[in-house]
Every structure is written in C-alpha cells, then in structure tokens.
Design an enzyme around this catalytic site. Structure first.
Site, PDB file in Angstrom:
ATOM      1  N   GLY A 165      36.716  42.063  43.720  1.00  0.00           N
ATOM      2  CA  GLY A 165      35.914  43.284  43.631  1.00  0.00           C
ATOM      3  C   GLY A 165      36.204  44.372  44.650  1.00  0.00           C
ATOM      4  O   GLY A 165      35.786  45.511  44.469  1.00  0.00           O
ATOM      5  N   LYS A 201      42.292  49.632  31.439  1.00  0.00           N
ATOM      6  CA  LYS A 201      41.174  49.988  30.583  1.00  0.00           C
ATOM      7  C   LYS A 201      39.963  49.199  31.084  1.00  0.00           C
ATOM      8  O   LYS A 201      40.089  48.036  31.421  1.00  0.00           O
ATOM      9  CB  LYS A 201      41.520  49.587  29.138  1.00  0.00           C
ATOM     10  CG  LYS A 201      40.513  49.988  28.114  1.00  0.00           C
ATOM     11  CD  LYS A 201      40.691  51.416  27.654  1.00  0.00           C
ATOM     12  CE  LYS A 201      39.437  51.863  26.906  1.00  0.00           C
ATOM     13  NZ  LYS A 201      39.200  53.297  26.989  1.00  0.00           N
ATOM     14  N   HIS A 208      32.913  36.375  32.569  1.00  0.00           N
ATOM     15  CA  HIS A 208      33.931  35.827  33.462  1.00  0.00           C
ATOM     16  C   HIS A 208      34.051  34.347  33.127  1.00  0.00           C
ATOM     17  O   HIS A 208      33.140  33.567  33.404  1.00  0.00           O
ATOM     18  CB  HIS A 208      33.512  36.030  34.924  1.00  0.00           C
ATOM     19  CG  HIS A 208      34.382  35.312  35.918  1.00  0.00           C
ATOM     20  ND1 HIS A 208      34.734  35.867  37.122  1.00  0.00           N
ATOM     21  CD2 HIS A 208      34.973  34.103  35.892  1.00  0.00           C
ATOM     22  CE1 HIS A 208      35.511  35.009  37.787  1.00  0.00           C
ATOM     23  NE2 HIS A 208      35.648  33.927  37.064  1.00  0.00           N
ATOM     24  N   GLU A 275      41.545  32.981  35.961  1.00  0.00           N
ATOM     25  CA  GLU A 275      40.333  33.737  35.615  1.00  0.00           C
ATOM     26  C   GLU A 275      40.628  34.656  34.449  1.00  0.00           C
ATOM     27  O   GLU A 275      41.614  35.391  34.477  1.00  0.00           O
ATOM     28  CB  GLU A 275      39.896  34.623  36.783  1.00  0.00           C
ATOM     29  CG  GLU A 275      39.385  33.910  38.002  1.00  0.00           C
ATOM     30  CD  GLU A 275      38.895  34.906  39.062  1.00  0.00           C
ATOM     31  OE1 GLU A 275      38.438  34.433  40.101  1.00  0.00           O
ATOM     32  OE2 GLU A 275      38.978  36.141  38.860  1.00  0.00           O
ATOM     33  N   ARG A 292      43.656  27.760  44.725  1.00  0.00           N
ATOM     34  CA  ARG A 292      42.913  26.872  45.621  1.00  0.00           C
ATOM     35  C   ARG A 292      41.911  26.052  44.812  1.00  0.00           C
ATOM     36  O   ARG A 292      41.697  26.329  43.634  1.00  0.00           O
ATOM     37  CB  ARG A 292      42.130  27.720  46.631  1.00  0.00           C
ATOM     38  CG  ARG A 292      41.102  28.612  45.934  1.00  0.00           C
ATOM     39  CD  ARG A 292      40.129  29.299  46.843  1.00  0.00           C
ATOM     40  NE  ARG A 292      39.054  29.925  46.100  1.00  0.00           N
ATOM     41  CZ  ARG A 292      39.111  31.127  45.511  1.00  0.00           C
ATOM     42  NH1 ARG A 292      40.211  31.852  45.578  1.00  0.00           N
ATOM     43  NH2 ARG A 292      38.080  31.583  44.833  1.00  0.00           N
TER      44      ARG A 292
HETATM   45  C1  MV4 Z   1      37.451  44.332  35.473  1.00  0.00           C
HETATM   46  C2  MV4 Z   1      36.224  44.602  34.837  1.00  0.00           C
HETATM   47  C3  MV4 Z   1      36.248  45.328  33.681  1.00  0.00           C
HETATM   48  N1  MV4 Z   1      37.414  45.814  33.194  1.00  0.00           N
HETATM   49  N2  MV4 Z   1      38.585  44.828  34.941  1.00  0.00           N
HETATM   50  C4  MV4 Z   1      35.647  42.171  39.342  1.00  0.00           C
HETATM   51  C5  MV4 Z   1      36.330  41.369  40.391  1.00  0.00           C
HETATM   52  C6  MV4 Z   1      37.768  41.359  40.061  1.00  0.00           C
HETATM   53  N3  MV4 Z   1      38.218  40.002  40.007  1.00  0.00           N
HETATM   54  C7  MV4 Z   1      37.902  42.043  38.757  1.00  0.00           C
HETATM   55  N4  MV4 Z   1      36.586  42.462  38.347  1.00  0.00           N
HETATM   56  C8  MV4 Z   1      36.405  43.156  37.183  1.00  0.00           C
HETATM   57  N5  MV4 Z   1      37.530  43.617  36.596  1.00  0.00           N
HETATM   58  C9  MV4 Z   1      38.552  45.549  33.841  1.00  0.00           C
HETATM   59  N6  MV4 Z   1      39.691  46.041  33.346  1.00  0.00           N
HETATM   60  C10 MV4 Z   1      35.066  44.089  35.412  1.00  0.00           C
HETATM   61  C11 MV4 Z   1      35.137  43.385  36.597  1.00  0.00           C
HETATM   62  C12 MV4 Z   1      33.889  42.925  37.123  1.00  0.00           C
HETATM   63  C13 MV4 Z   1      33.557  41.567  37.155  1.00  0.00           C
HETATM   64  C14 MV4 Z   1      34.454  40.593  36.735  1.00  0.00           C
HETATM   65  C15 MV4 Z   1      34.112  39.275  36.763  1.00  0.00           C
HETATM   66  C16 MV4 Z   1      32.856  38.901  37.217  1.00  0.00           C
HETATM   67  C17 MV4 Z   1      31.964  39.830  37.644  1.00  0.00           C
HETATM   68  C18 MV4 Z   1      32.298  41.169  37.630  1.00  0.00           C
HETATM   69  C19 MV4 Z   1      31.375  42.118  38.073  1.00  0.00           C
HETATM   70  C20 MV4 Z   1      31.716  43.439  38.051  1.00  0.00           C
HETATM   71  C21 MV4 Z   1      32.961  43.829  37.579  1.00  0.00           C
END
Ligand code: MV4
Length: 449
Positions: A165, A201, A208, A275, A292
């Site tokens: 994040g 995008k 998740h 993920e 990990r």
């Molecule tokens: C994103 C997304 C929506 N669209 N990518 C959050 C942490 C990082 N690992 C990537 N994350 C996100 N990437 C795209 N193209 C939304 C998130 C995201 C999120 C992802 C997984 C779990 C919780 C989250 C909370 C907010 C945003």
C-alpha cells in the site's frame, strides 16, 4: 537435516518455528532484544542470545549481530520468520556467504519479486494474468497523462519498490494526475530510496485472494489452495480464511495453475504466496508474490492438515516435494488478536497483560507468545496472538470463532476481540458478501457502559 536452527525473529512466529523444530529433533537458538528478555521464544528455545537494544535496527534487523549469534552457537541454518529480514535479499546472501542456510528462497528470487515492475514483467512473460497497465516504469508526467487518458479513469500509480500500500495513488480524472504523479514519486523516494512508479487500471471493490505455493530445489511446484484476506484495515489484515467463500472449485484450479506458473517462472524454492486481486466478475490478476511464510499461514495448515514450517525446513535441506496439489477440507478462519483499541481507531494499546485466559476446545487453535504478566511493548507489532477455528463448514467455523472469542480473557490492554465478536455476527460477513472496502463502512457498535 539441519542440527541447529537460529530463529531471527520474535513473538508468536519464533515460537511457531521452535515448536516444529522440536518435533523434527532440531535444536533451536533464539535471538532477542533486551525488551524481549522475558519472552516465551527465549524460554522455549534450547539456547538464547541477546543481540541488542529494543529498537529493531539494534536487534532483529541487525545483520552482523544475528550472523555472530549463529556463529557462536554453531547454527547451520537461519529461519527468518515474517517481517524483519524475511524478504531481505542481502541478508539471504550474507547467510549464504557465511555458510549458513537461509530457510527461504535464494537472494535472486527475493530480488526478482521485491521489485514489483520486474515481478510483473516476469509474470507477463510466464503467461500469468496481470492488471492492465504500463509495460515499464513511467518516464515523465506528460507520458503518464497521455497513458492515463488512453487507459481511461480510474487508474492507480504504484511504487515499484512498494507493496502493502505504500506509495500508491488512485486517480479519478485527468486534473488529478499531476499531483498524484508528484506525490507518489516523492513518497516512493522517501520510503524506499527508489522513485520508480508504474500505472495500472484501478480495480474497484476487489477481493484479496492469495494462493499458497511451495517449490523445491529440483523445480517441482505445487499449490495449497487459497486464503481470502479481504477483511483488512489500512492494509493491515484482521481476518483471513480458507477456503474463500467467493471461490469455486473451477476458479481454484485456474488460480492454482496460475500461481504454479508464477512460482515455476523463477524456479521458486521454499513456500511462498501469490497475491491476486479478484474483481466482481471473478477475473483474477497477479498483484505481488510474498517470498516468506505469512502470518496467516495457519488457516492453510488447518484445511490441508499440513505443517508449512516443516515443509520450509525440508525444502531448505534439499528434500524433494511430491508435487501434488492440496485441496481444502473443511473451513478455517483466523482472527488477529491485537493490543489495539477498536473503539479508538485501532490505536495501539501496549502495556502489561495482567490476566490472560486463552480459549480452547474442539476446533480451536491459538498461536501466541503471550502469558499472564507479559508486557506488550511499543517497539514491535501489537499482536497478542492468532485465534484460528476449524470446522466442517464456514458457518460452524464462525460459530466456533464466536464461542472462542467469548472465552478469551485479556486484561490490562485493549484488544481487537470486541471487533471480531461483532464481525462474526455481521450479516454480510456471514453471507461471504465482502471485499477489501468492507471495513471502511463497517459500523462498530460502541460498548454499553
Ligand atoms: C490495486 C487495487 C486496485 N486496483 N491495484 C493495495 C496494496 C498493494 N498490495 C496493492 N493494493 C491494491 N492494488 C489496482 N490496479 C487495490 C489495492 C488495494 C488493496 C488490495 C488488497 C487488499 C486491500 C486493499 C486495500 C486498498 C487497496
């Protein structure tokens, strides 16, 4: 097999590794900071070495001191746990140079996945679905505006050195691109000393969902089904479960195959996690790989009836894996019990646990390093323990969780238990109707005075 493993970590995960070592007849060395001298991982290990002051940089992140502790105790391997040095390629390399086996992937594999743009390029080449976006790092504001206009809003800017994040900006319209571009780059530089950013995008209201994988030193990989980690708050997971209520057997097989492709593409050795973001149409996209063991590995262990720490150690020792995939049986849920005040913005609540009673009974597992009289210090994370329940169905696992949460007594610090109790009675949660935005609108009811 290794004769002695040093655990370069603390808390519940250090204890978790010690337990498996005991079962395998491997001796253990704990390292600890002065703040942790009364910790259970110190008491339960065969030997313990104090490596410095409370601050992580003086202890659990101090590579020379950890290597010195391994040398004076004659440890032949180091288990890094999660956090701290677990995904530090330099540390893995220094272990290697000192003839100590790092229990985890190679430094090259850690680096390959640590840089998110490189990881994404690797996945595209391997045929793993990724979120549509820039094919390389962004070169200028002008290029970024043009690309965003072509792609259509909303888009998201991400730091290539990021993950979890940090350094992310969502952009809803052309007027916002400039500010987002500049702040994302500045934040990335300040946080990671690397200002590389890329574009995707933006996927709205995704889930998740991550796939546990394992690979051995001979190129064999397998997957161990998924965990749904959509219940998060500010990128901190609070509840994880396996299987995901959103996943069908067909989708599990597709995501499992994609995860195996991802691991195979880098000849991954060790246990790891791919993920994925899953949109409401059940399209899934590679997001990151965690090289990990993770906090939430326990839910997978319970539904596949398998010790993932033992698997890590065996793989590091050069033992081949079978290569068969694992199907989940029953349902497991994990609630993270943190010393935080859910009625005060989940603010950390360190202090002495004056009374602790942890639940038990059928279908209950507690992984915790806490005891009555133990102090949660402000130096490290605020986790008191992980409560995992296992049942034949999701409904029963929720019922068992509510019962176990009701038995949990923690006095002296505020905890996340009242939050979890309310979540287990929430209709949307019970129906499996949630995504990563769920907690933004979750109405926590204040306790009656
Ligand atoms: C994103 C997304 C929506 N669209 N990518 C959050 C942490 C990082 N690992 C990537 N994350 C996100 N990437 C795209 N193209 C939304 C998130 C995201 C999120 C992802 C997984 C779990 C919780 C989250 C909370 C907010 C945003």
């Amino acid at each position: 097999m290794f004769k002695k493993i040093l655990i370069a970590n603390r808390g519940e995960i250090a204890l978790r590794v010690i337990r498996t070592c005991r079962e395998m007849g491997i001796r253990t060395v704990a390292v600890y900071s002065t703040a942790d001298k009364d910790s259970l991982h110190v008491k339960f290990a065969d030997e313990a070495v104090c490596i410095g002051k409370p601050q992580s940089s003086d202890s659990y992140l101090n590579i020379p001191r950890i290597i010195a502790a391994a040398e004076i105790t004659n440890a032949d391997a180091i288990h890094p746990g999660y956090g701290f040095l677990a995904e530090n390629a330099n540390f893995a390399e220094i272990c290697q140079q000192n003839g100590i086996k790092f229990i985890g992937p190679t430094p090259e594999q850690i680096r390959r996945m640590g840089d998110k743009m490189t990881a994404k390029e690797t996945m595209i080449a391997a045929g793993v679905p990724v979120i549509p976006g820039s094919k390389a790092l962004l070169e200028s504001l002008e290029q970024t505006i043009e690309m965003a206009n072509d792609m259509g809003y909303p888009i998201i800017l991400k730091a290539t050195a990021g993950g979890g994040g940090k350094g992310m900006r969502v952009v809803w319209a052309e007027e916002e691109v400039e500010k987002a571009y500049n702040t994302a780059k500045a934040e990335a530089l300040a946080s990671f000393k690397n200002d590389g950013i890329y574009m995707e995008k933006f996927v709205e209201e995704p889930r998740h969902i991550e796939i546990q994988v394992a690979g051995d030193q001979y190129g064999t990989v397998c997957h161990m089904s998924e965990r749904d980690c959509s219940i998060q708050r500010r990128h901190q997971k609070l509840v994880e479960e396996s299987p995901s209520p959103f996943i069908t057997p067909e989708l599990r097989q597709k995501m499992g195959d994609a995860a195996k492709k991802a691991a195979s593409a880098i000849n991954y050795e060790g246990v790891g996690t791919i993920e994925f973001l899953v949109d409401k149409h059940r399209n899934f996209y590679f997001m990151e790989m965690n090289t990990r063991i993770q906090v939430e590995h326990c839910v997978t262990e319970e539904v596949i009836n398998f010790d993932l720490i033992k698997e890590q150690i065996k793989i590091a020792a050069g033992i081949a894996i079978s290569g068969k995939d694992y199907e989940p049986v029953g349902h497991a849920i994990e609630c993270r019990i943190n010393a935080e005040d859910p009625f005060n913005d989940f603010r950390p609540s360190p202090g002495k646990i004056t009374i602790l009673h942890q639940p038990g009974g059928h279908g209950v597992r507690v992984d915790s390093h806490a005891y009555s009289g133990y102090t949660i210090t402000p130096y490290y994370d605020s986790m008191i323990g992980k409560l995992i329940t296992i049942a034949r169905t999701r409904e029963e696992a929720i019922d068992t969780m509510y019962r176990a949460l009701s038995e949990y007594v923690v006095e002296g610090v505020k905890t996340t238990i009242p939050f979890h109790l309310q979540l287990m009675k929430n209709e949307k949660f019970i129906n499996g109707d949630f995504n990563t935005k769920f907690l933004e609108t979750f109405d926590l009811e204040e306790p009656s005075k």
